[in-house]
Design an enzyme around this catalytic site. Sequence first.
Site, PDB file in Angstrom:
ATOM      1  N   THR A 148      -5.840   7.452  -5.025  1.00  0.00           N
ATOM      2  CA  THR A 148      -6.001   7.272  -3.697  1.00  0.00           C
ATOM      3  C   THR A 148      -4.654   8.572  -3.096  1.00  0.00           C
ATOM      4  O   THR A 148      -5.294   9.397  -1.994  1.00  0.00           O
ATOM      5  CB  THR A 148      -5.632   5.685  -3.081  1.00  0.00           C
ATOM      6  OG1 THR A 148      -6.656   4.584  -2.889  1.00  0.00           O
ATOM      7  CG2 THR A 148      -5.765   6.164  -1.267  1.00  0.00           C
TER       8      THR A 148
ATOM      9  N   GLU B 161       0.583  -1.065   0.157  1.00  0.00           N
ATOM     10  CA  GLU B 161      -0.712  -0.298   0.002  1.00  0.00           C
ATOM     11  C   GLU B 161       0.469   1.282  -0.337  1.00  0.00           C
ATOM     12  O   GLU B 161       0.246   2.105  -0.708  1.00  0.00           O
ATOM     13  CB  GLU B 161      -0.673   0.212   1.063  1.00  0.00           C
ATOM     14  CG  GLU B 161      -1.776  -1.402   0.938  1.00  0.00           C
ATOM     15  CD  GLU B 161      -3.470  -0.621   0.349  1.00  0.00           C
ATOM     16  OE1 GLU B 161      -2.853  -0.462  -1.293  1.00  0.00           O
ATOM     17  OE2 GLU B 161      -4.040  -0.643   0.708  1.00  0.00           O
TER      18      GLU B 161
HETATM   19  N1  HSE Z   1      -8.601   4.433   4.273  1.00  0.00           N
HETATM   20  C1  HSE Z   1      -7.896   4.709   2.889  1.00  0.00           C
HETATM   21  C2  HSE Z   1      -8.475   6.303   2.489  1.00  0.00           C
HETATM   22  C3  HSE Z   1      -8.641   3.998   1.864  1.00  0.00           C
HETATM   23  O1  HSE Z   1      -9.231   6.412   2.571  1.00  0.00           O
HETATM   24  O2  HSE Z   1      -7.419   6.684   2.292  1.00  0.00           O
HETATM   25  C4  HSE Z   1      -7.798   3.990   0.690  1.00  0.00           C
HETATM   26  O3  HSE Z   1      -8.964   2.702  -0.131  1.00  0.00           O
END
Ligand code: HSE
Length: 324
Positions: free
Chosen positions: A199, A146
């Site tokens: 993201t 990630e």
């Molecule tokens: N918690 C993360 C965000 C998840 O909202 O940026 C990304 O899929």
Amino acid sequence: MSHTIKIFSPATVANVACGFDILGFALEAPGDIISVSITDKSGLSIRNEIKGMNMPLDPDKNTTTVAIQAYLEYLTVNALTYASAELSSMLSGKKGVEVVFHEKIKPGSGVGSSSASAAAGVFGLNELFGKPLNKLELVQFAMQGERAACGSAHADNVAPAILGGFVLVRSYTPLDIVTIPYPDDLCVAIIHPQIEVRTEDARKVLRKEIKLKDAIQQWGNIAGLIAGLMKGDYALIGRSLQDVIIEPIRSMLIPGYDEVKLAAMEAGALGCSISGSGPSMFALCQDRATAEKVSKVLAKTFDEMGIESHVYVSGINAEGVRVA
Ligand code: HSE
């Protein structure tokens, strides 16, 4: 001992409205299907068999191999504890790992595409090595995938992708992951408007500071949601699926967001919000029949606004990543 294994790793809904970076759940489908092989050539390599989908083939940039690298580094440090013939050959540079992608969740859709791949990679190799680590221990390595994907090692997609069900990240330092019981009939409608939200970008737009009054409301909601899931109290789940911190900002990145959310609620969803960092939206429902009904309404609402979308319904995936 087998040298190749095929893995299914599920899509996930992160945040679940009020639980930014700390709560997520796994879907039955879609998911990634990848093969992990131990090869006679040292190093890591990637092969993409999916037509029309680009992905980084550099092992330092692909979330799967970044996660595998983190896993191998950990085993190197702890080699005496986990010694096996396969592993010794790997660590002494005589063997390598090849990852082959057969199916992949669309990147940038908001249902944990990068996490599914990272989870599949470490789970697959761990299986080939004879399971030296358990699923919970694998989460820390998938998180490094990630980090490579969006600059942040958040666990709210990788933890449910690996463990299945609803998963709470109680703490990051130290990592403390808790699986949450939930009612079996819960079902979700997901709609993916055909736009891409990275993201990394959706994190950059967030404010770094929040008001105490908003924090208090959000704490109440996340605690209420966990209690509602554990008690099977649908009304409490519904009341708690509210995000006063992230959604007001990120919803601006999704055209038609307010109309679609309203339509989901009127059709009987318990709650509706952004899936992860979007653009997909999820509508959590008490049962499959309601989720089917809600999914049709969601699709119709985007359609009437001239926004192309892809809709699907899924139960909660209790198992998480598995051998395919
Ligand atoms: N918690 C993360 C965000 C998840 O909202 O940026 C990304 O899929």
